[in-house]
Scaffold this motif. Structure first.
Motif, PDB file in Angstrom:
ATOM      1  N   CYS A  11       1.229  -1.022   0.071  1.00 34.47           N
ATOM      2  CA  CYS A  11      -0.281  -0.032   0.000  1.00 34.47           C
ATOM      3  C   CYS A  11       0.728   1.249   0.122  1.00 34.47           C
ATOM      4  O   CYS A  11       1.601   1.914   0.379  1.00 34.47           O
ATOM      5  CB  CYS A  11      -0.683  -0.073   1.367  1.00 34.47           C
ATOM      6  N   ASP A  13       0.206   4.262   1.502  1.00 33.61           N
ATOM      7  CA  ASP A  13       0.064   4.866   2.269  1.00 33.61           C
ATOM      8  C   ASP A  13       0.766   4.691   3.535  1.00 33.61           C
ATOM      9  O   ASP A  13       0.990   5.178   3.964  1.00 33.61           O
ATOM     10  CB  ASP A  13      -1.165   5.315   2.534  1.00 33.61           C
ATOM     11  N   CYS A  14       0.506   3.000   3.751  1.00 32.48           N
ATOM     12  CA  CYS A  14       1.345   2.696   5.012  1.00 32.48           C
ATOM     13  C   CYS A  14       1.923   1.325   5.030  1.00 32.48           C
ATOM     14  O   CYS A  14       2.655   1.416   6.071  1.00 32.48           O
ATOM     15  CB  CYS A  14      -0.215   1.694   5.978  1.00 32.48           C
ATOM     16  N   HIS A  74      -9.515  -2.345   1.944  1.00 29.98           N
ATOM     17  CA  HIS A  74      -8.261  -2.171   3.076  1.00 29.98           C
ATOM     18  C   HIS A  74      -8.060  -0.505   2.960  1.00 29.98           C
ATOM     19  O   HIS A  74      -8.058  -0.472   4.057  1.00 29.98           O
ATOM     20  CB  HIS A  74      -6.759  -2.002   1.538  1.00 29.98           C
ATOM     21  N   CYS A  78      -6.582   0.713   6.701  1.00 27.76           N
ATOM     22  CA  CYS A  78      -5.284   1.622   6.275  1.00 27.76           C
ATOM     23  C   CYS A  78      -4.327   2.078   7.252  1.00 27.76           C
ATOM     24  O   CYS A  78      -5.184   3.115   7.841  1.00 27.76           O
ATOM     25  CB  CYS A  78      -5.294   2.043   4.918  1.00 27.76           C
TER      26      CYS A  78
HETATM   27 ZN   LIG Z   1      -2.852   1.305   3.695  1.00 20.99          ZN
END
Ligand SMILES: [Zn+2]
Length: 116
Positions: A11, A13-14, A74, A78
């Motif tokens: 991902c 973002d994470c 997700h 997330c």
């Molecule tokens: Zn994420």
């Protein structure tokens, strides 16, 4: 059915692994890589590295078929995404032409009580 490690992506973002699927509407949707009983997306592999998902929300959604597995989107788990909702401004001041009624009402009720 569980996605192979080679089917997962990190991902943005994470950094956790996600499985990219294509929805019935042709959009891309990332789901968590492990099936979950409370997942609201029915997913299955239609070809190597190609998964589809459909939402189980909505009254007319069919329950998952034998070949489908429930996954969580997700975005629901997330941890790297900024909050969608910006903090709301505290309390807006009353415009000058507005008289607040509730404090007056409270005052009247207090006076009435005091009389008893
Ligand atoms: Zn994420």
């Amino acid at each position: 059915m569980i996605p192979a490690p080679s089917e997962l992506r990190a991902c943005r973002d994470c950094g956790r692994s996600v499985l990219w699927t294509t929805t019935a509407a042709g959009k891309r949707l990332a789901v968590d890589p492990h099936p979950a009983e409370d997942g609201n997306q029915a997913c299955y592999r239609i070809a190597p590295r190609s998964w589809v998902s459909r939402s189980l929300d909505g009254a007319d959604a069919r329950p998952p078929a034998r070949w489908e597995e429930r996954y969580r989107p997700h975005v629901a788990t997330c941890t790297g995404r900024p909050a969608v909702q910006e903090a709301l401004p505290v309390v807006l001041p009353d415009p000058p032409n507005v008289i607040r009624i509730d404090p007056r009402r409270r005052g009247r009720a207090r006076r009435r009580k005091g009389r008893r």
